[in-house]
Design a protein around this motif. Structure first.
Motif, PDB file in Angstrom:
ATOM      1  N   ILE B  31      37.059 -40.203 -22.843  1.00 26.62           N
ATOM      2  CA  ILE B  31      36.199 -40.608 -21.725  1.00 26.62           C
ATOM      3  C   ILE B  31      35.900 -42.098 -21.888  1.00 26.62           C
ATOM      4  N   PRO B  32      36.236 -42.926 -20.882  1.00 25.38           N
ATOM      5  CA  PRO B  32      35.909 -44.356 -20.999  1.00 25.38           C
ATOM      6  C   PRO B  32      34.398 -44.540 -21.132  1.00 25.38           C
ATOM      7  N   ILE B  33      33.996 -45.507 -21.927  1.00 23.01           N
ATOM      8  CA  ILE B  33      32.561 -45.727 -22.131  1.00 23.01           C
ATOM      9  C   ILE B  33      32.251 -47.212 -22.253  1.00 23.01           C
ATOM     10  N   LYS B  34      31.128 -47.598 -21.651  1.00 24.13           N
ATOM     11  CA  LYS B  34      30.634 -48.976 -21.771  1.00 24.13           C
ATOM     12  C   LYS B  34      29.167 -48.901 -22.146  1.00 24.13           C
ATOM     13  N   THR B  35      28.714 -49.787 -23.019  1.00 28.66           N
ATOM     14  CA  THR B  35      27.295 -49.785 -23.353  1.00 28.66           C
ATOM     15  C   THR B  35      26.736 -51.213 -23.383  1.00 28.66           C
ATOM     16  N   HIS B  51      21.958 -48.908 -22.798  1.00 31.71           N
ATOM     17  CA  HIS B  51      22.493 -48.279 -21.591  1.00 31.71           C
ATOM     18  C   HIS B  51      23.893 -47.782 -21.927  1.00 31.71           C
ATOM     19  N   LEU B  52      24.210 -46.546 -21.596  1.00 31.93           N
ATOM     20  CA  LEU B  52      25.550 -46.011 -21.829  1.00 31.93           C
ATOM     21  C   LEU B  52      26.121 -45.532 -20.512  1.00 31.93           C
ATOM     22  N   GLU B  57      34.430 -44.847 -13.404  1.00 29.67           N
ATOM     23  CA  GLU B  57      33.971 -45.668 -12.289  1.00 29.67           C
ATOM     24  C   GLU B  57      33.140 -46.875 -12.684  1.00 29.67           C
ATOM     25  N   ALA B  58      32.617 -46.887 -13.908  1.00 31.91           N
ATOM     26  CA  ALA B  58      31.681 -47.938 -14.274  1.00 31.91           C
ATOM     27  C   ALA B  58      32.389 -49.256 -14.543  1.00 31.91           C
ATOM     28  N   ASN B  59      31.934 -50.327 -13.935  1.00 32.15           N
ATOM     29  CA  ASN B  59      32.359 -51.682 -14.287  1.00 32.15           C
ATOM     30  C   ASN B  59      31.293 -52.361 -15.133  1.00 32.15           C
ATOM     31  N   SER B  60      30.048 -52.269 -14.658  1.00 32.98           N
ATOM     32  CA  SER B  60      28.935 -52.943 -15.318  1.00 32.98           C
ATOM     33  C   SER B  60      28.463 -52.139 -16.519  1.00 32.98           C
ATOM     34  N   PRO B  61      28.086 -52.823 -17.614  1.00 35.23           N
ATOM     35  CA  PRO B  61      27.508 -52.086 -18.739  1.00 35.23           C
ATOM     36  C   PRO B  61      26.047 -51.699 -18.499  1.00 35.23           C
ATOM     37  N   LEU B  62      25.403 -52.329 -17.535  1.00 36.70           N
ATOM     38  CA  LEU B  62      24.001 -52.006 -17.255  1.00 36.70           C
ATOM     39  C   LEU B  62      23.915 -50.986 -16.118  1.00 36.70           C
ATOM     40  N   ILE B  63      22.915 -50.128 -16.190  1.00 33.17           N
ATOM     41  CA  ILE B  63      22.703 -49.095 -15.185  1.00 33.17           C
ATOM     42  C   ILE B  63      21.689 -49.621 -14.165  1.00 33.17           C
ATOM     43  N   ALA B  64      21.892 -49.248 -12.908  1.00 34.11           N
ATOM     44  CA  ALA B  64      20.927 -49.656 -11.881  1.00 34.11           C
ATOM     45  C   ALA B  64      19.742 -48.697 -11.879  1.00 34.11           C
TER      46      ALA B  64
END
Lengths: 621, 195
Positions: B31-35, B51-52, B57-64
């Motif tokens: 599973i792709p992951i960004k933090t 933030h994980l 679909e995620a590009n940004s490491p920060l969550i809105a």
């Protein structure tokens, strides 16, 4: 190739190794530190790595390597670049033979820095090309491209990342060591017309640099990471609005578009600015919103392009009040700016939650000195020793800046690395009745405190220099320095003695004390501060993070008279109120047994810690 | 799959290791992951968060704000601080034990953790409160609060990972001599979660 879950700085380090870097130097500074540490850790064995004593030294070491045809990397945070500015400004005129990348980590926010300066602007000022990555995975690729670019054009280049890229994590496809490019340095070839900077060479090279950078605008317009993202929801109608963005804000923009009708340009090399690409982007647009952090670099460049080519496009951003002038961007800032710009909310993937009522008072948590931190003891001793006298306490950069917090309140000024010594001197020349103190950490002393001390001594200052020696560079994660006797390559080397340096300068009073010996510390400070001229007290006790805790103290609640002195005066996170809300108690999971509270308790109700026995000199001399 | 998770607490509580364990488990499942996380000065007793973002679909490491599926809070006040990020109908796993800031101890600010728990009860649809003091007592250590909370999170079904995935991650990341303690910590909330 294989996949790893990497911090941005780790990805940059592995990218540099893959690009065949031969030498890496730098000075620790958040958020840049892990780049050099990772290179040291993952060194295939043929890379020379050093923590330099400051960024200027690091820059010069890297330049020397690049003169021989080696590939060199120097790492620092944005304010470190100010220290290294002198060699870099001249180096751009001289150029390099190998590849040289100057990695600078900028810190929008700022989260752990003094300034919100923008290395992209520094690129323009110094004429050094700038690469600006948007994500962890891209940073891995981009640093390799930066090395190739530097080698091709014989110029140092900036690789400028920001906190969210440096300290973000991502799964990244990386090369195996066997796949790394191998760069063989030809060696230094003598040629004074190339390597010796004289006015005649400067004026000649200045013109060449300007010409080259003008050409690079076109070259970089073809660089695939400078790109126009296909229009989102414009359909058959031509797009009239555009967003120009960079860095991690490009990622915030992509996630915030949600089908809204705009053309997006991402600028990966803000200097030299990809002008041709910008012209293509601006075609048929009425308005552009610039979404960037720190300086309005893209915004200014687009205003320039519009002026130069007579385009009627309204450029919005920081200078027009459409974007915040300072601070870090967030998803919210970017999203609401796009909403205001497009007049559309877009399609949200989530139903927005109901508005929350204001919460009860949230805990206020400014960073504080750790429980058992020897700096707390040093500050407290100086505070008690000088009680009732007119004093100024000039702080410096490091964990001990946190001495400013209540209840210690022992940091009246803080400016930049090493500045406290000069400031204490300057105050003293104008206010001779003030007892002037400068606090400097061991690593900061080596970085920039020595020249300041010589200045104070030579110019007959009257001040006390306090060296807070915890035997490490604590704030940035415990890097070795000249006083620790080891290097990042793991060699055991001769320690540089702070005492000997100070005595060699000529200081007559140089005392070393264990700050955890409270009475001895107070007595030493009183004695030293009463002497004329520049005198030094070295408080030496290791950082709690690199030494084993010595059990922990506990409060005898029968003896405790609930006077609150320990909690109120020390501000140690391990000292809390007991269940009755009055008496003191100690959180054993935090206490290191430093015994400072035991020593100041008026009824000796606290015991159990273990006092150090390492103090040499001072009152026992 | 798409999961947005926030870990929050006070510097030194072990949020970064917990974030690393989730990442290890996600990587194992491709599973792709960004933090994005707090590193540096704020770690000295300041508020910290990770933030994980899991999924393609995620590009940004920060969550809105309003888009977080799960908040794992190591401290009640920190849970409240991050609550605006929670999605409608999202889940909060929170440790009941408060970390009192020095500023409150010396009377420079006020902090009432019980008010925080009440606020969370009122404004969270799915709230799981973990009794950290009891966990520490029964496990014989207060150092594995992070793994206790992860155990509660995995059983909330909002983590997007299975208990097996996490067990493997713990085995990979945790030194042998602490393995048994961590395994017991991971399982602890099974019978002790409080909804």
């Amino acid at each position: 190739m294989h996949k790893e879950f990497l911090m941005g700085n780790e990805a940059i380090a592995l990218g540099a190794l893959a690009a065949g870097v031969n030498l890496v130097s730098g000075y620790p500074g958040t958020p840049s530190t892990e780049v050099l540490e990772t290179i040291a850790k993952r060194n295939p064995g043929n890379v020379y790595v050093e923590w330099s004593i400051n960024e200027k030294a690091g820059m010069e070491v890297a330049a020397g390597a690049a003169y021989t045809g080696a590939r060199a990397l120097v790492t620092m945070k944005q304010v470190g670049l100010n220290v290294a500015a002198d060699p870099l400004m001249s180096l751009e005129y001289i150029g390099v033979k190998g590849g040289m990348v100057v990695l600078v980590a900028d810190d929008p926010g700022p989260i752990s820095s003094q300034t919100e300066q923008d290395t992209r602007t520094f690129g323009m000022f110094s004429k050094v090309p700038v690469f600006d990555p948007s994500s962890v995975a891209e940073a891995y690729e981009m640093i390799q491209e930066a090395f190739d670019f530097s080698a091709r054009y014989k110029t140092p280049v900036f690789f400028r990342a920001t906190t969210r890229v440096d300290h973000g994590y991502e799964d990244v496809e990386v090369k195996d060591p066997g796949e790394y490019y191998v760069n063989k340095a030809e060696g230094f070839v003598k040629d004074p017309s190339r390597w010796v900077i004289f006015p005649r060479l400067s004026v000649k090279n200045h013109a060449l640099i300007e010409k080259r950078n003008a050409e690079l605008k076109d070259v970089l317009s073809e660089y695939p990471r400078n790109q126009i993202v296909p229009e989102n929801g414009c359909g058959n109608a031509p797009c009239r609005r555009g967003i120009a963005t960079q860095g991690v804000s490009f990622m915030y923009t992509l996630d915030s578009l949600r089908g809204r009708n705009v053309r997006v340009m991402r600028v990966a090399t803000p200097f030299p600015f990809p002008e041709k690409l910008a012209l293509e982007f601006l075609k048929d647009l009425d308005e552009v919103l610039c979404i960037e952090e720190l300086d309005p670099v893209i915004e200014r460049a687009l205003v320039f392009v519009c002026g130069k080519y007579g385009l009627q496009v309204k450029i919005r951003g920081k200078m027009t009040g459409d974007m915040p002038l300072s601070g870090e961007n967030s998803m919210e800032i970017v999203d609401s700016a796009i909403t205001a710009f497009t007049g559309s909310e877009g399609e949200r993937p989530y139903t927005m939650p109901d508005e929350l009522p204001a919460p009860p008072a949230l805990p206020v948590r400014p960073p504080v000195l750790c429980a058992g931190c020897p700096h707390r003891a040093s500050f407290y001793a100086v505070k008690m020793a000088m009680k009732g006298q007119k004093t100024i306490y000039c702080g410096d950069i490091g964990c001990y800046t946190l001495g400013n917090a209540a209840p210690l309140d022992m940091c009246d000024t803080c400016l930049c690395m090493g500045a406290g010594i000069g400031i204490a001197q300057g105050v003293g020349h104008i206010e001779p009745d003030t007892k002037c103190f400068a606090f400097v950490g061991d690593s900061t002393f080596f970085a920039s405190g020595i020249t300041e001390t010589i200045n104070a001594f030579y110019n007959q200052a009257d001040m006390t220099l306090i060296v807070l020696d915890n035997s490490t560079t604590a704030m940035t994660g415990h890097q070795p320095h000249p006083g620790t006797g080891r290097t990042v390559m793991g060699q055991i080397v001769e320690k540089v003695s702070i005492e000997k340096v100070l005595r060699a300068i000529g200081l007559k009073v140089v005392e070393t004390v264990d700050p955890l010996d409270y009475e001895c510390s107070v007595e030493t400070i009183r004695r030293a501060a009463a002497e004329p001229g520049v005198k030094a007290v070295i408080f030496r006790s290791p950082c709690i993070a690199i030494s084993k805790p010595k059990g922990h103290s506990h409060v005898d609640s029968d003896k405790c008279i609930a006077c609150g002195k320990c909690i109120r005066e020390l501000g140690c996170p391990a000292l809390v109120k007991a269940a009755d809300g009055k008496k003191a108690a100690i959180d054993p999971s935090l206490c290191t047994g430093c015994t400072l509270c035991e020593q100041i308790c008026p009824v000796k109700a606290i015991s159990g810690g273990e006092k150090n026995d390492t103090a040499k000199g001072g009152c026992h001399a | 799959m798409r999961k947005n998770i926030i870990l929050c607490g006070v510097g030194g509580q072990g949020t970064i290791l917990a974030s690393r364990l989730i990442a290890t488990a996600a990587m194992a499942g491709n599973i792709p992951i960004k933090t994005a996380e707090t590193i540096g000065m704020a770690q000295r007793g300041g508020s910290v968060f990770s933030h994980l973002r899991l999924g393609e679909e995620a590009n940004s490491p920060l969550i809105a704000k309003g888009e977080t599926d799960l908040i794992i809070a190591f401290e009640p006040g920190e849970a409240v601080r991050q609550l605006p990020f929670l999605k409608k109908g999202g889940t909060v796993v929170v440790s009941r034990r408060a970390v009192m800031p020095v500023s409150a101890m010396i009377g420079k600010s006020s902090y009432d953790p019980e008010q925080m728990i009440d606020y969370l009860r009122e404004h969270t649809e799915h709230l799981i409160i973990v009794d950290a003091d009891r966990a520490a007592q029964e496990l014989g250590s207060s150092k594995t609060l992070n793994v206790v909370l992860l155990g509660a999170a995995v059983r909330s079904k909002e983590l997007g990972l299975s208990e097996e995935d996490l067990k493997k991650a713990v085995k990979e990341r945790v030194p042998e001599r602490f393995l048994d303690l961590n395994m017991r910590s991971l399982a602890w909330s099974r019978d002790n979660g409080e909804e």
